[in-house]
Each structure stands twice: as C-alpha cells, then as structure tokens.
Scaffold this active site. Structure first.
Site, PDB file in Angstrom:
ATOM      1  N   GLN A  95      42.334   5.956  70.329  1.00 54.77           N
ATOM      2  CA  GLN A  95      43.622   6.076  71.016  1.00 54.77           C
ATOM      3  C   GLN A  95      44.376   6.992  70.072  1.00 54.77           C
ATOM      4  OE1 GLN A  95      46.693   6.786  72.197  1.00 54.77           O
ATOM      5  NE2 GLN A  95      47.457   5.215  70.802  1.00 54.77           N
ATOM      6  N   SER A 142      42.699  11.330  59.664  1.00 50.84           N
ATOM      7  CA  SER A 142      43.852  12.127  60.095  1.00 50.84           C
ATOM      8  C   SER A 142      44.895  12.317  59.009  1.00 50.84           C
ATOM      9  CB  SER A 142      44.500  11.408  61.280  1.00 50.84           C
ATOM     10  OG  SER A 142      45.771  11.948  61.545  1.00 50.84           O
ATOM     11  N   GLU A 174      47.839  12.061  59.593  1.00 54.19           N
ATOM     12  CA  GLU A 174      48.858  11.038  59.857  1.00 54.19           C
ATOM     13  C   GLU A 174      48.797   9.935  58.798  1.00 54.19           C
ATOM     14  OE1 GLU A 174      51.557  11.995  62.402  1.00 54.19           O
ATOM     15  OE2 GLU A 174      51.360   9.822  62.242  1.00 54.19           O
ATOM     16  N   TYR A 206      49.195   3.934  64.775  1.00 57.08           N
ATOM     17  CA  TYR A 206      48.036   4.852  64.780  1.00 57.08           C
ATOM     18  C   TYR A 206      47.641   5.196  63.342  1.00 57.08           C
ATOM     19  CZ  TYR A 206      45.554   9.335  65.062  1.00 57.08           C
ATOM     20  OH  TYR A 206      44.653  10.372  64.894  1.00 57.08           O
TER      21      TYR A 206
HETATM   22  P1  NAP Z   1      41.582  13.127  72.340  1.00 58.88           P
HETATM   23  O1  NAP Z   1      41.555  14.443  73.063  1.00 58.88           O
HETATM   24  O2  NAP Z   1      42.684  12.167  72.627  1.00 58.88           O
HETATM   25  O3  NAP Z   1      40.180  12.413  72.634  1.00 58.88           O
HETATM   26  C1  NAP Z   1      39.986  11.056  72.348  1.00 58.88           C
HETATM   27  C2  NAP Z   1      38.650  10.627  72.888  1.00 58.88           C
HETATM   28  O4  NAP Z   1      38.476   9.235  72.608  1.00 58.88           O
HETATM   29  C3  NAP Z   1      38.497  10.788  74.411  1.00 58.88           C
HETATM   30  O5  NAP Z   1      37.190  11.218  74.689  1.00 58.88           O
HETATM   31  C4  NAP Z   1      38.673   9.363  74.905  1.00 58.88           C
HETATM   32  O6  NAP Z   1      38.035   9.091  76.120  1.00 58.88           O
HETATM   33  C5  NAP Z   1      37.988   8.592  73.786  1.00 58.88           C
HETATM   34  N1  NAP Z   1      38.341   7.175  73.782  1.00 58.88           N
HETATM   35  C6  NAP Z   1      39.582   6.624  73.788  1.00 58.88           C
HETATM   36  N2  NAP Z   1      39.488   5.288  73.800  1.00 58.88           N
HETATM   37  C7  NAP Z   1      38.177   4.994  73.800  1.00 58.88           C
HETATM   38  C8  NAP Z   1      37.444   3.769  73.815  1.00 58.88           C
HETATM   39  N3  NAP Z   1      38.050   2.576  73.847  1.00 58.88           N
HETATM   40  N4  NAP Z   1      36.098   3.827  73.797  1.00 58.88           N
HETATM   41  C9  NAP Z   1      35.455   5.029  73.794  1.00 58.88           C
HETATM   42  N5  NAP Z   1      36.086   6.210  73.810  1.00 58.88           N
HETATM   43  C10 NAP Z   1      37.422   6.185  73.805  1.00 58.88           C
HETATM   44  O7  NAP Z   1      41.568  13.359  70.774  1.00 58.88           O
HETATM   45  P2  NAP Z   1      41.179  14.671  69.916  1.00 58.88           P
HETATM   46  O8  NAP Z   1      42.406  15.473  69.713  1.00 58.88           O
HETATM   47  O9  NAP Z   1      39.971  15.281  70.483  1.00 58.88           O
HETATM   48  O10 NAP Z   1      40.849  14.010  68.508  1.00 58.88           O
HETATM   49  C11 NAP Z   1      39.541  13.560  68.186  1.00 58.88           C
HETATM   50  C12 NAP Z   1      39.611  12.560  67.049  1.00 58.88           C
HETATM   51  O11 NAP Z   1      40.193  13.183  65.905  1.00 58.88           O
HETATM   52  C13 NAP Z   1      40.473  11.338  67.333  1.00 58.88           C
HETATM   53  O12 NAP Z   1      39.893  10.260  66.631  1.00 58.88           O
HETATM   54  C14 NAP Z   1      41.813  11.691  66.708  1.00 58.88           C
HETATM   55  O13 NAP Z   1      42.515  10.509  66.373  1.00 58.88           O
HETATM   56  C15 NAP Z   1      41.349  12.453  65.482  1.00 58.88           C
HETATM   57  N6  NAP Z   1      42.266  13.471  64.971  1.00 58.88           N
HETATM   58  C16 NAP Z   1      42.754  14.429  65.808  1.00 58.88           C
HETATM   59  C17 NAP Z   1      43.568  15.424  65.297  1.00 58.88           C
HETATM   60  C18 NAP Z   1      44.117  16.499  66.193  1.00 58.88           C
HETATM   61  O14 NAP Z   1      45.076  17.171  65.767  1.00 58.88           O
HETATM   62  N7  NAP Z   1      43.559  16.722  67.371  1.00 58.88           N
HETATM   63  C19 NAP Z   1      43.871  15.448  63.922  1.00 58.88           C
HETATM   64  C20 NAP Z   1      43.328  14.458  63.095  1.00 58.88           C
HETATM   65  C21 NAP Z   1      42.506  13.483  63.627  1.00 58.88           C
HETATM   66  P3  NAP Z   1      38.758   9.250  77.565  1.00 58.88           P
HETATM   67  O15 NAP Z   1      38.590  10.686  77.941  1.00 58.88           O
HETATM   68  O16 NAP Z   1      38.002   8.303  78.407  1.00 58.88           O
HETATM   69  O17 NAP Z   1      40.195   8.882  77.379  1.00 58.88           O
HETATM   70  O1  G4F Z   2      52.015  16.679  69.009  1.00 62.42           O
HETATM   71  P1  G4F Z   2      52.344  15.359  68.431  1.00 62.42           P
HETATM   72  O2  G4F Z   2      52.432  14.226  69.383  1.00 62.42           O
HETATM   73  O3  G4F Z   2      51.256  15.108  67.298  1.00 62.42           O
HETATM   74  P2  G4F Z   2      51.232  14.145  66.008  1.00 62.42           P
HETATM   75  O4  G4F Z   2      52.137  12.986  66.167  1.00 62.42           O
HETATM   76  O5  G4F Z   2      51.448  15.016  64.810  1.00 62.42           O
HETATM   77  O6  G4F Z   2      49.733  13.603  66.056  1.00 62.42           O
HETATM   78  C1  G4F Z   2      48.629  14.473  66.259  1.00 62.42           C
HETATM   79  O7  G4F Z   2      48.188  14.976  65.023  1.00 62.42           O
HETATM   80  C2  G4F Z   2      47.643  13.975  64.129  1.00 62.42           C
HETATM   81  C3  G4F Z   2      47.225  14.709  62.852  1.00 62.42           C
HETATM   82  O8  G4F Z   2      48.305  14.708  61.951  1.00 62.42           O
HETATM   83  C4  G4F Z   2      46.473  13.303  64.809  1.00 62.42           C
HETATM   84  F1  G4F Z   2      45.908  12.414  63.965  1.00 62.42           F
HETATM   85  C5  G4F Z   2      46.935  12.630  66.071  1.00 62.42           C
HETATM   86  O9  G4F Z   2      45.803  12.042  66.745  1.00 62.42           O
HETATM   87  C6  G4F Z   2      47.533  13.690  66.984  1.00 62.42           C
HETATM   88  O10 G4F Z   2      46.499  14.571  67.356  1.00 62.42           O
HETATM   89  O11 G4F Z   2      53.732  15.431  67.645  1.00 62.42           O
HETATM   90  C7  G4F Z   2      53.971  16.385  66.624  1.00 62.42           C
HETATM   91  C8  G4F Z   2      55.435  16.332  66.195  1.00 62.42           C
HETATM   92  C9  G4F Z   2      55.952  14.927  65.903  1.00 62.42           C
HETATM   93  O12 G4F Z   2      56.721  14.958  64.733  1.00 62.42           O
HETATM   94  C10 G4F Z   2      56.831  14.592  67.090  1.00 62.42           C
HETATM   95  O13 G4F Z   2      57.920  13.724  66.786  1.00 62.42           O
HETATM   96  O14 G4F Z   2      56.218  16.824  67.281  1.00 62.42           O
HETATM   97  C11 G4F Z   2      57.349  15.988  67.433  1.00 62.42           C
HETATM   98  N1  G4F Z   2      57.837  16.087  68.823  1.00 62.42           N
HETATM   99  C12 G4F Z   2      59.079  16.552  69.169  1.00 62.42           C
HETATM  100  N2  G4F Z   2      59.229  16.450  70.498  1.00 62.42           N
HETATM  101  C13 G4F Z   2      57.195  15.708  69.927  1.00 62.42           C
HETATM  102  C14 G4F Z   2      58.066  15.938  70.997  1.00 62.42           C
HETATM  103  N3  G4F Z   2      55.947  15.207  70.128  1.00 62.42           N
HETATM  104  C15 G4F Z   2      55.552  14.938  71.390  1.00 62.42           C
HETATM  105  N4  G4F Z   2      54.302  14.488  71.600  1.00 62.42           N
HETATM  106  N5  G4F Z   2      56.392  15.136  72.464  1.00 62.42           N
HETATM  107  C16 G4F Z   2      57.659  15.635  72.318  1.00 62.42           C
HETATM  108  O15 G4F Z   2      58.403  15.783  73.301  1.00 62.42           O
END
Ligand code: NAP
Ligand code: G4F
Length: 327
Positions: free
Chosen positions: A83, A125, A127, A149
């Site tokens: 999530q 992450s 985060e 998270y």
């Molecule tokens: P995402 O687009 O939200 O994808 C999350 C995936 O997890 C989706 O395939 C989702 O499936 C699956 N999932 C959610 N709940 C599940 C459950 N209960 N059982 C099995 N699968 C489940 O995330 P992402 O951006 O690709 O990120 C990939 C990973 O990297 C995540 O762990 C995220 O927390 C981590 N991460 C991301 C970032 C970033 O900036 N993108 C940075 C640091 C770490 P559904 O399609 O069915 O919802």
């Molecule tokens: O795009 P965000 O929701 O990403 P956030 O919270 O940085 O998390 C993402 O990056 C993490 C890595 O550091 C991952 F682990 C995590 O799974 C995810 O991929 O928000 C970025 C920033 C925040 O500070 C938020 O408060 O943008 C600010 N923000 C301002 N207005 C907003 C908004 N974020 C969202 N989602 N929506 C807004 O309207």
C-alpha cells in the site's frame, strides 16, 4: 523459456511493470503476483501480457505467497507490492501495516522455506528518513518516519536486515527516492500535476487543487530505478543502496515546469490549495546521495528533473487528446 527465473510482487504497479519489461528483455522468465480485484487492473502490463506468467496471491495471505513462490521457483525475488500511498496510510493504517510491513515477513518466510539461496530485493523507501537528520540522506542516515507508511517500511527494512543476519539470506534493500513516470498513479503529486495541466491545456479543466506546494522531493524516472533494482541483485554480496538523483525541487517548481511544457503562462491562476491535501505529519524535504550505488553498482539516473516533467506532461497530453480518460 529456459532463462533465469524472477518473481515480482506488485507487478501491476508502476515499478513492477517497468521491471517486468526490463527482465523480459534480458531473457528472464518472469512471474508476477496479481491479487484479485473486482475490476482487473492490467493497464500497465499491455507490453508484457503475452510473456508474463501471472500468479494469484496477496501479501496478506501466507498460503498464497508460499504457493506462488513454489510455482515460480525463482532465483530472484523483487518485493515491490505495497500500500504505497502515504496519504492513505493515515486513513488505513492497519491495512498499510499488514501489507507494507507484515506482508514482507510473510514473503520472506515463503522464500526461506522454499529455497534460502534466492536473492531477494526489498522496495525500501526514502520515506523512512522522514524528519531528516542530515542532508543529503545516504545509507547511514538514521530513520525518523512520519507516516504509518514510513513506519511500515522501516519495519520491513529491519525485517530484511534481520533475516540476512539471522539466516544468512541474500537480501538487499533499495532505499529509493521518489521516482515517477506516465504510469504513476493519478493520486501522487507529480501525476496529479501532469494530468491536471494536460486537462487545462486541452480545455477539459480550469484548475488543479493541491496541498503543500513547498514540499521538496528528489524526483527521478522510474525506468532508471528498476535498473538499480536489477543491478542490486547481480552483486555477489547482498547490501543496501540509496537510489536518487541528488537534486531536489519543490512541488511549486514541478508545477511551474509542467505549465511551461504545456505552453501556459500565468499558471498561478490555475492552481488552488486545500488543507485537506495536507498530511497530519509532513515530510518537508528529501534529497538523496546515490554515491554508493554509483560506486558499487555502476548506476546513475539518466533522466533529470526537466526531462521527467516533459515526459509526463507530454504523455498525459497525448493520452487525453486521444480521449482516453483512464490512467
Ligand atoms: P504502486 O504503483 O502503488 O504499485 C503497488 C503494487 O502493489 C501494485 O501492483 C498493487 O497491486 C500491489 N499491491 C498492493 N497491495 C497488495 C497486496 N495486498 N497484495 C499483493 N499486491 C499488492 O507502487 P510503485 O510506485 O510501483 O512502487 C513499488 C514499490 O516501491 C512499493 O513497495 C513502494 O512502496 C516502493 N517505493 C516506491 C517509490 C516511488 O517513488 N515510486 C519510492 C520508494 C519506494 P494492485 O494493482 O492490485 O493495486
Ligand atoms: O507524490 P506524493 O504523494 O509522494 P510521497 O508522499 O513523497 O511518497 C512517494 O514517494 C515515497 C518515496 O519517498 C514512496 F515511498 C511512496 O510510496 C510514494 O511513492 O507526495 C509528495 C509531496 C508530499 O510532501 C505531499 O504533501 O507532495 C506533497 N503534495 C502537495 N500537494 C501532495 C499534494 N501530494 C499529493 N499526493 N497530492 C497533493 O495534492
């Protein structure tokens, strides 16, 4: 058929779909865990549907994970399922802990029982750094998570380190900073902006409503970051690596650049703020130092901020001008 076998959880998500593409190109046989949804969510997998083997399962269900790992019988496991939306972790903290935290232990147990020599990548992450203790952040920076998270990711990170130390398993963490793409979920700020700006440019909307415009992030391009994941598991020794660009920008700067790409002047008139998008505890600023990944993995991000914004806005302009409303 016959290549190395990889198992990806979260394959339907942004990173999972790019990683599946990368591994298939490298000749892997790729297995992806897909959970049951009332409406199937396979839009990111259009390019790999033919070759990808999908397996039913859910990170909250131990037996499904054990079964899927047995069927895939992989050499490499990439745990990307989570999530992953920080804001939702405040409204659904227990579910977030179940999936993003405990789900990792369930998968580690499934892998340990099946074959302890499997290389395991955990999607950790930035985060976890949360209320930052130093700038920029690297592998030695202490964690201070600011959301359920972030707390769940810290638990998962330490579970991986513990299984590595306790059982000698080859488990690695990628501590990745924000990475984005046209496949990013529409609720994340970069995609909310690229989609919103494209709608405004095409006359489909007049404004975008956001939260904290001063939040600062180190934004990279998702295809670069899945390359880091693969490189991590090619090492003979497991380890933990920060993936980042080393450059940070505010949400306001992202907005400014996105409107510029769409050719819209006086952008402030199209942006509103609403405190409902503020978080109970905010991560104000993140910027990573990827020196270790460069030194050990030979990894460097190719796409920088301005190009990332251009890629995202252009992709949304193209999608919306074809009349496609979905992601
Ligand atoms: P995402 O687009 O939200 O994808 C999350 C995936 O997890 C989706 O395939 C989702 O499936 C699956 N999932 C959610 N709940 C599940 C459950 N209960 N059982 C099995 N699968 C489940 O995330 P992402 O951006 O690709 O990120 C990939 C990973 O990297 C995540 O762990 C995220 O927390 C981590 N991460 C991301 C970032 C970033 O900036 N993108 C940075 C640091 C770490 P559904 O399609 O069915 O919802
Ligand atoms: O795009 P965000 O929701 O990403 P956030 O919270 O940085 O998390 C993402 O990056 C993490 C890595 O550091 C991952 F682990 C995590 O799974 C995810 O991929 O928000 C970025 C920033 C925040 O500070 C938020 O408060 O943008 C600010 N923000 C301002 N207005 C907003 C908004 N974020 C969202 N989602 N929506 C807004 O309207």
């Amino acid at each position: 058929m016959g290549g190395r076998r990889a198992f990806i959880t979260g394959v339907t998500g942004q990173d999972g779909s790019y990683l599946a593409e990368l591994l298939l190109k490298k000749g892997y046989e790729v297995f992806g865990l897909v959970r049951r949804l009332s409406s199937p969510n396979m839009s990111n997998l259009q390019t790999v549907r033919e070759e990808l083997h999908t397996l039913d399962g859910d990170l909250t269900d131990q037996s499904s994970l054990s079964h899927a790992v047995k069927l895939a019988d992989p050499e490499e496991v990439y745990n990307l399922a989570a999530q992953s939306f920080v804001a939702t972790s405040f409204s659904q903290p227990v579910l977030t802990g179940e999936i993003t935290g405990l789900g990792v232990i369930r998968l580690l147990e499934a892998v340990r029982a099946h074959n302890p020599s499997v290389k395991f990548y955990q999607a950790s992450s930035s985060e976890m750094f949360g209320h930052i203790a130093q700038e920029p952040q690297d592998e030695t920076t202490p964690f201070h998570p600011r959301s359920p998270y972030g707390v769940a990711k810290v638990y998962a990170y330490w579970a991986c380190v513990n299984y590595r130390e306790a059982y000698g398993l080859p488990i690695s963490n990628g501590i990745l900073f924000n990475h984005e793409s046209p496949r990013r979920g529409l609720e994340f700020v970069t995609r909310k902006i690229s989609d919103g700006v494209a709608r405004i440019a095409l006359g489909k909307a007049d404004s975008i409503t956001l939260g904290n415009l001063e939040a600062r992030r180190d934004w990279g391009y998702a295809p670069d970051y899945v390359d880091l994941m693969w490189r991590t598991l090619q090492q003979s020794e497991p380890g933990d690596f920060v993936g980042a660009t080393g450059e940070a920008h505010t949400v306001r700067e992202f907005l400014q650049e996105a409107f510029k790409v769409a050719g819209i002047e006086n952008w402030e008139g199209h942006v509103k703020t609403d405190p409902k998008f503020n978080r109970p505890a905010e991560v104000y600023a993140l910027r990573g130092n990827p020196a270790k990944a460069k030194r050990v993995l030979g990894w460097e991000p190719k796409v920088r901020f301005k190009e990332l914004v251009r890629i995202m806005v252009r992709a949304d302009l193209e999608r919306l001008s074809k009349g496609q409303s979905g992601a």
